[in-house]
Design a protein around this motif. Structure first.
Motif, PDB file in Angstrom:
ATOM      1  N   LEU A  55       0.964  -1.194  -0.100  1.00  0.00           N
ATOM      2  CA  LEU A  55       0.116   0.088  -0.286  1.00  0.00           C
ATOM      3  C   LEU A  55       0.648   1.347   0.379  1.00  0.00           C
ATOM      4  N   LEU A  56       1.401   1.948  -1.390  1.00  0.00           N
ATOM      5  CA  LEU A  56       1.710   3.110  -1.068  1.00  0.00           C
ATOM      6  C   LEU A  56       0.671   4.542  -0.883  1.00  0.00           C
ATOM      7  N   TYR A  57       0.815   5.288  -0.446  1.00  0.00           N
ATOM      8  CA  TYR A  57      -0.263   6.079   0.536  1.00  0.00           C
ATOM      9  C   TYR A  57       0.667   7.915   0.657  1.00  0.00           C
ATOM     10  N   GLY A  58       0.087   8.686   0.265  1.00  0.00           N
ATOM     11  CA  GLY A  58       0.678  10.234   0.464  1.00  0.00           C
ATOM     12  C   GLY A  58      -0.404  10.842  -0.483  1.00  0.00           C
ATOM     13  N   PRO A  59       0.178  12.271  -0.637  1.00  0.00           N
ATOM     14  CA  PRO A  59      -0.740  13.601  -1.135  1.00  0.00           C
ATOM     15  C   PRO A  59      -0.290  13.174  -2.200  1.00  0.00           C
ATOM     16  N   ALA A  60      -1.013  13.935  -3.490  1.00  0.00           N
ATOM     17  CA  ALA A  60      -0.523  14.054  -4.578  1.00  0.00           C
ATOM     18  C   ALA A  60       0.445  14.301  -5.334  1.00  0.00           C
ATOM     19  N   GLY A  61       0.828  13.632  -6.198  1.00  0.00           N
ATOM     20  CA  GLY A  61       2.335  14.599  -6.620  1.00  0.00           C
ATOM     21  C   GLY A  61       3.576  14.005  -5.734  1.00  0.00           C
ATOM     22  N   THR A  62       4.173  13.214  -5.203  1.00  0.00           N
ATOM     23  CA  THR A  62       5.116  12.598  -3.784  1.00  0.00           C
ATOM     24  C   THR A  62       5.731  11.715  -3.864  1.00  0.00           C
ATOM     25  N   GLY A  63       5.350  11.184  -5.604  1.00  0.00           N
ATOM     26  CA  GLY A  63       6.321   9.870  -5.872  1.00  0.00           C
ATOM     27  C   GLY A  63       6.313   8.754  -5.896  1.00  0.00           C
TER      28      GLY A  63
ATOM     29  N   ASN B 175      -4.836   2.971 -13.681  1.00  0.00           N
ATOM     30  CA  ASN B 175      -5.555   4.367 -12.924  1.00  0.00           C
ATOM     31  C   ASN B 175      -7.084   4.107 -12.845  1.00  0.00           C
ATOM     32  N   CYS B 176      -7.443   4.114 -11.622  1.00  0.00           N
ATOM     33  CA  CYS B 176      -8.646   3.675 -11.730  1.00  0.00           C
ATOM     34  C   CYS B 176      -9.837   4.812 -10.877  1.00  0.00           C
ATOM     35  N   GLN B 177      -9.707   6.165 -11.552  1.00  0.00           N
ATOM     36  CA  GLN B 177      -9.980   7.364 -11.331  1.00  0.00           C
ATOM     37  C   GLN B 177     -11.242   7.483 -12.533  1.00  0.00           C
ATOM     38  N   PRO B 178     -11.324   6.808 -13.778  1.00  0.00           N
ATOM     39  CA  PRO B 178     -11.699   6.750 -14.510  1.00  0.00           C
ATOM     40  C   PRO B 178     -12.664   5.840 -14.523  1.00  0.00           C
TER      41      PRO B 178
ATOM     42  N   GLU C  30      -4.629   5.242  -7.672  1.00  0.00           N
ATOM     43  CA  GLU C  30      -5.653   5.909  -7.180  1.00  0.00           C
ATOM     44  C   GLU C  30      -7.006   5.441  -6.848  1.00  0.00           C
ATOM     45  N   ILE C  31      -6.900   3.994  -6.318  1.00  0.00           N
ATOM     46  CA  ILE C  31      -7.782   2.657  -5.697  1.00  0.00           C
ATOM     47  C   ILE C  31      -9.008   2.711  -5.112  1.00  0.00           C
ATOM     48  N   ASP C  32      -8.673   4.126  -4.424  1.00  0.00           N
ATOM     49  CA  ASP C  32      -9.697   4.515  -3.367  1.00  0.00           C
ATOM     50  C   ASP C  32     -11.114   5.030  -4.261  1.00  0.00           C
ATOM     51  N   LEU C  33     -10.807   5.520  -5.086  1.00  0.00           N
ATOM     52  CA  LEU C  33     -11.947   6.258  -6.539  1.00  0.00           C
ATOM     53  C   LEU C  33     -12.483   4.676  -6.898  1.00  0.00           C
ATOM     54  N   LEU C  34     -12.215   4.411  -6.609  1.00  0.00           N
ATOM     55  CA  LEU C  34     -13.239   2.855  -6.901  1.00  0.00           C
ATOM     56  C   LEU C  34     -13.944   2.619  -5.952  1.00  0.00           C
TER      57      LEU C  34
ATOM     58  N   VAL D 283       0.242  -7.427  -5.709  1.00  0.00           N
ATOM     59  CA  VAL D 283      -0.986  -6.720  -5.591  1.00  0.00           C
ATOM     60  C   VAL D 283       0.229  -5.111  -4.976  1.00  0.00           C
ATOM     61  N   ALA D 284       0.273  -3.613  -5.925  1.00  0.00           N
ATOM     62  CA  ALA D 284       0.431  -2.714  -5.120  1.00  0.00           C
ATOM     63  C   ALA D 284      -0.617  -1.713  -5.730  1.00  0.00           C
ATOM     64  N   ALA D 285      -1.366  -1.165  -4.163  1.00  0.00           N
ATOM     65  CA  ALA D 285      -2.951  -0.324  -4.375  1.00  0.00           C
ATOM     66  C   ALA D 285      -1.941   1.155  -3.876  1.00  0.00           C
ATOM     67  N   LEU D 286      -1.813   1.813  -4.751  1.00  0.00           N
ATOM     68  CA  LEU D 286      -2.088   3.238  -4.633  1.00  0.00           C
ATOM     69  C   LEU D 286      -3.099   4.771  -3.906  1.00  0.00           C
TER      70      LEU D 286
END
Length: 487
Positions: A113-121, A150-153, A209-213, A246-249
């Motif tokens: 689980l890779l987490y952190g604000p947008a644009g942090t690598g 990318n799960c956003q759309p 962006e798994i949280d948006l699914l 599985v890597a969730a971002l």
């Protein structure tokens, strides 16, 4: 002979007069002949078109001052860069390497689980490491698959699985093998596993962006929970024969709180946290991409100024790179051979103007109404902050459609429309829970002033009927917010 000569003379004279008469009459004949007019006009248009085309060709061939860039790809935010260009992420890089290293030893790596604000690598690091693993496996005669989406759309679990199938099929050059609609999600899973078993020895699924699914039903188990459960256990159930990771971002630090118990147990990830970049790190990131430009193209104040602007945006490296590239693009557009402070400031000004507002004009009426209702909640709310719970936004949307006598979409469609607007940079979205048994909902936060959005939407004559009802709308908004927070 004389008669013959006379006759010949007469004939010659008559022919001469006739010829002169025809010449004199030709302009009149043309004027009275529409076909001749059309032919003449057509010829004129062809000449004009040829002249215009030549002019365009000349402009395209004109060399000008050349570009300030020599490798523009380096300032594209999604470019996977060389590891020596990576800045300020030593700990994260070391963690991801250690977690994925077992793949090279024929062992199954842990989930992450890779987490952190947008644009942090997050995407940068996982992409750089997996690229190296692909090459190392290839040198050993093995195939390591990287299935990155990318799960956003994506709105539903079924769409997510189909996207995975498409991604694998494209990577291996195979037919997708299942239609997008008309077959079960289970059939799509089977096709996904078939492709992986045929072409990969081991595989990693990267779900950005798994949280948006979330899925369509707010009270149901979220779609991302179901997806994580299925993928993380696929090797244990022998549906995938090779090793699976599985890597969730996600940007959401509370992502795991509402995940289903079975999914949490099966996924069981190793966490890697990505904090904001500071101004010095942003400056170094830009320095490491300086060779995107010609050696003499950047003035000394460009990189410090870009880094300073980006540091004000919570250390978002993606925004820093976008601004860096935008300043160069402005110099190119103006035909200038160097980038200096005024290009950076002008590029930042364009960003501040929120160019995405212009996109509002091209939205469908239903999307405009959805956006307007959501913006109205943020604008008229008596509560601090401008976050909009989706149930409240939908209630206000219903009120607005009633006032306009417009068609009314379902709550699912309303949420879908507003989520789509996040791709324009108008809003950010996050998933929220109302506690055990209370279900989940989406929360929308405007990145700029919602008032400007409301003004732009009501420029559409079809929405004029809502103008002038501000006080009534304020009452509706706060009544719905009160009801929501009392439940």
């Amino acid at each position: 002979m004389a008669g013959s000569n006379q006759g010949g003379s007469d004939q010659s004279t008559l022919e001469g007069e006739s010829t002169q008469s025809e010449v004199e009459e030709k302009p009149n004949a043309t004027e009275n002949n529409p076909a001749a007019d059309d032919a003449s006009l057509s010829l004129s248009e062809e000449d004009s078109s040829e002249s215009t085309q030549q002019s365009i060709r000349d402009m395209l061939n004109e060399e000008g001052n050349g570009s300030v860039f020599v490798n523009r790809d380096l300032v594209e935010p999604d470019t996977i860069i060389d590891e020596e260009r990576i800045v300020g992420r030593d700990d994260q890089l070391e963690s991801v390497v250690s977690f994925l290293k077992p793949t090279l030893q024929a062992n199954r790596p842990p989930n992450m689980l890779l987490y952190g604000p947008a644009g942090t690598g997050k995407s940068l690091i996982i992409g750089a490491v997996t690229q190296q693993i692909v090459e190392l496996c290839k040198s050993k005669g093995e195939s390591f698959g990287v299935v990155d989406i990318n799960c956003q759309p994506i709105n539903t679990l079924d769409q997510a699985v189909y996207e995975l199938v498409q991604t694998v099929a494209k990577d291996v050059g195979a037919e997708v093998g299942v239609p997008e609609t008309g077959v079960s999600t289970k059939r799509k899973y089977r096709r996904l596993y078939e492709l992986i078993n045929e072409h990969y020895d081991s595989v990693i699924f990267i779900l950005d962006e798994i949280d948006l699914l979330v899925g369509r039903r707010a009270n149901d188990e979220p779609a991302y929970s179901k997806l994580l459960y299925q993928l993380s256990r696929a090797s244990n159930t022998n549906e995938i024969e090779g090793r699976v990771s599985v890597a969730a971002l996600t940007n959401d630090p509370k992502f795991m709180e509402d995940i289903d118990g079975r999914a949490e147990s099966s996924f069981n990830p190793r966490d890697v946290y990505f904090p904001d970049y500071d101004a010095n790190q942003l400056r170094e990131i830009l320095q490491n991409r300086r060779d995107a430009f010609r050696p003499d193209a950047l003035s000394d104040d460009v990189i410090p100024l870009v880094a300073a602007f980006a540091a004000q945006s919570h250390g978002d490296a993606r925004k820093a790179i976008d601004l860096f590239r935008g300043a160069g693009d402005l110099a190119d557009e103006r035909g200038e051979d160097s980038v200096d402070e005024h290009h950076v400031r002008d590029s930042q000004e364009e960003i501040d103007k929120d160019r995405s507002l212009k996109l509002v004009e091209g939205l469908t009426t239903q999307k405009k109404i959805s956006l307007y209702a959501t913006a109205a909640v943020a604008h008229y709310s008596k509560r601090s902050g401008s976050s909009v719970p989706s149930p409240v936004g939908f209630k206000v949307y219903q009120w607005v459609t009633d006032e306009l006598d417009a068609d009314q979409m379902t709550r699912e469609t309303y949420v879908k429309y507003v989520k789509e607007l996040s791709t324009y940079g108008l809003i950010s979205t996050s998933r929220k829970s109302r506690g055990r048994g209370g279900g989940m909902y989406m929360e929308f936060t405007f990145t700029g002033d919602p008032t400007g959005i409301m003004d732009r939407v009501t420029d559409d004559t079809r929405l004029e009927g809502i103008v002038g009802q501000g006080e009534l709308l304020r009452t509706v908004v706060n009544a719905q917010l009160k009801e929501f927070h009392q439940d």
